[in-house]
Design an enzyme around this catalytic site. Structure first.
Site, PDB file in Angstrom:
ATOM      1  N   CYS A 197       8.320   2.047  -3.953  1.00  0.00           N
ATOM      2  CA  CYS A 197       8.638   0.932  -3.067  1.00  0.00           C
ATOM      3  C   CYS A 197       9.002  -0.312  -3.892  1.00  0.00           C
ATOM      4  CB  CYS A 197       7.509   0.668  -2.074  1.00  0.00           C
ATOM      5  SG  CYS A 197       8.016  -0.328  -0.643  1.00  0.00           S
TER       6      CYS A 197
ATOM      7  N   HIS B 218       7.717   6.005   0.392  1.00  0.00           N
ATOM      8  CA  HIS B 218       6.340   6.193  -0.069  1.00  0.00           C
ATOM      9  C   HIS B 218       6.027   7.686  -0.141  1.00  0.00           C
ATOM     10  CE1 HIS B 218       4.795   2.012   0.117  1.00  0.00           C
ATOM     11  NE2 HIS B 218       5.762   1.871   0.995  1.00  0.00           N
TER      12      HIS B 218
ATOM     13  N   GLU C 222       3.416   9.086  -1.149  1.00  0.00           N
ATOM     14  CA  GLU C 222       2.022   9.319  -0.760  1.00  0.00           C
ATOM     15  C   GLU C 222       1.844   9.370   0.754  1.00  0.00           C
ATOM     16  OE1 GLU C 222       2.279   4.794  -0.836  1.00  0.00           O
ATOM     17  OE2 GLU C 222       3.239   6.504  -1.818  1.00  0.00           O
TER      18      GLU C 222
END
Length: 214
Positions: free
Chosen positions: A88, A194, A196
């Site tokens: 990001c 992202h 994750e």
């Protein structure tokens, strides 16, 4: 293998660490995942992850406020060639400049600038938030192993990276125009999305990063 997630006061570090731990465990990769604000620990890492949430200038200031952190990153990544992943705003900091609430210098490792999103469709809201399909511009890149061309990833951003060299773009996404989703050059990579938070595709990308030997 030690993987350091850099703590400079920006980013959901626990979420990122848990995703890296899970990807390593599910892939059978022996990796120690460390969250640290210590430049000395960064220097000992085999792989480095720079997350980032918030404004470009604030994130850069957070790095600058830790004595010797930028020098440690530059030596490890540019000097020693250790694999690096920006996430990001951590990816956006690879640019030379960012124009979020002013003009700020970035790390300048890949060149280019970070500008506010201006979708061609006025109905599209900013920030760009949610799931978008990835278009793999360089599907042969090791970071995309096992990720098909219709994979989706989770985005949350109001600004986007416009690199000087279009050759560094490895994936794009569409949001009122093509946006850079992932950049890669040598041992340096950065994801606007992202990983994750991107479920199976994100975990696969992380596992690929842990295996990556650029």
């Amino acid at each position: 293998m030690r993987v350091v997630i850099v703590d400079y006061g920006s980013g959901n570090l626990r979420s990122a660490a848990k995703a890296f731990e899970r990807a390593a465990a599910e892939s059978g990769i022996g990796a120690e995942i460390v969250v640290s604000a210590d430049p000395g620990v960064v220097s000992t890492a085999e792989r480095i992850v720079l997350p980032g949430v918030g404004a470009f200038g604030d994130c850069m200031a957070g790095l600058e406020d830790i004595p010797e952190m930028i020098e440690a990153l530059e030596q490890a990544v540019q000097g020693d060639g250790k694999p690096f992943l920006g996430i990001c705003v951590g990816m956006q900091l690879l640019a030379a400049r960012g124009f979020e609430h002013g003009a700020y210098a970035g790390l300048g490792w890949l060149g280019g600038e970070v500008h506010r999103l201006k979708p061609r469709d006025a109905a599209l809201k900013v920030p760009h938030m949610g799931w978008n399909e990835l278009t793999l511009r360089r599907p042969e890149h090791p970071l995309f192993a096992g990720i098909d061309g219709q994979a989706h990833a989770y985005f949350l951003h109001s600004y986007h990276f416009v690199p000087e060299d279009a050759g560094v773009v490895a994936a794009t996404t569409e949001y009122g125009g093509a946006l850079v989703a992932l950049v890669a050059q040598g041992n340096i990579a950065g994801a606007q999305f992202h990983p994750e938070k991107s479920q199976a595709a994100g975990l696969r990308l992380i596992a690929n990063f842990l295996r990556w030997t650029p």
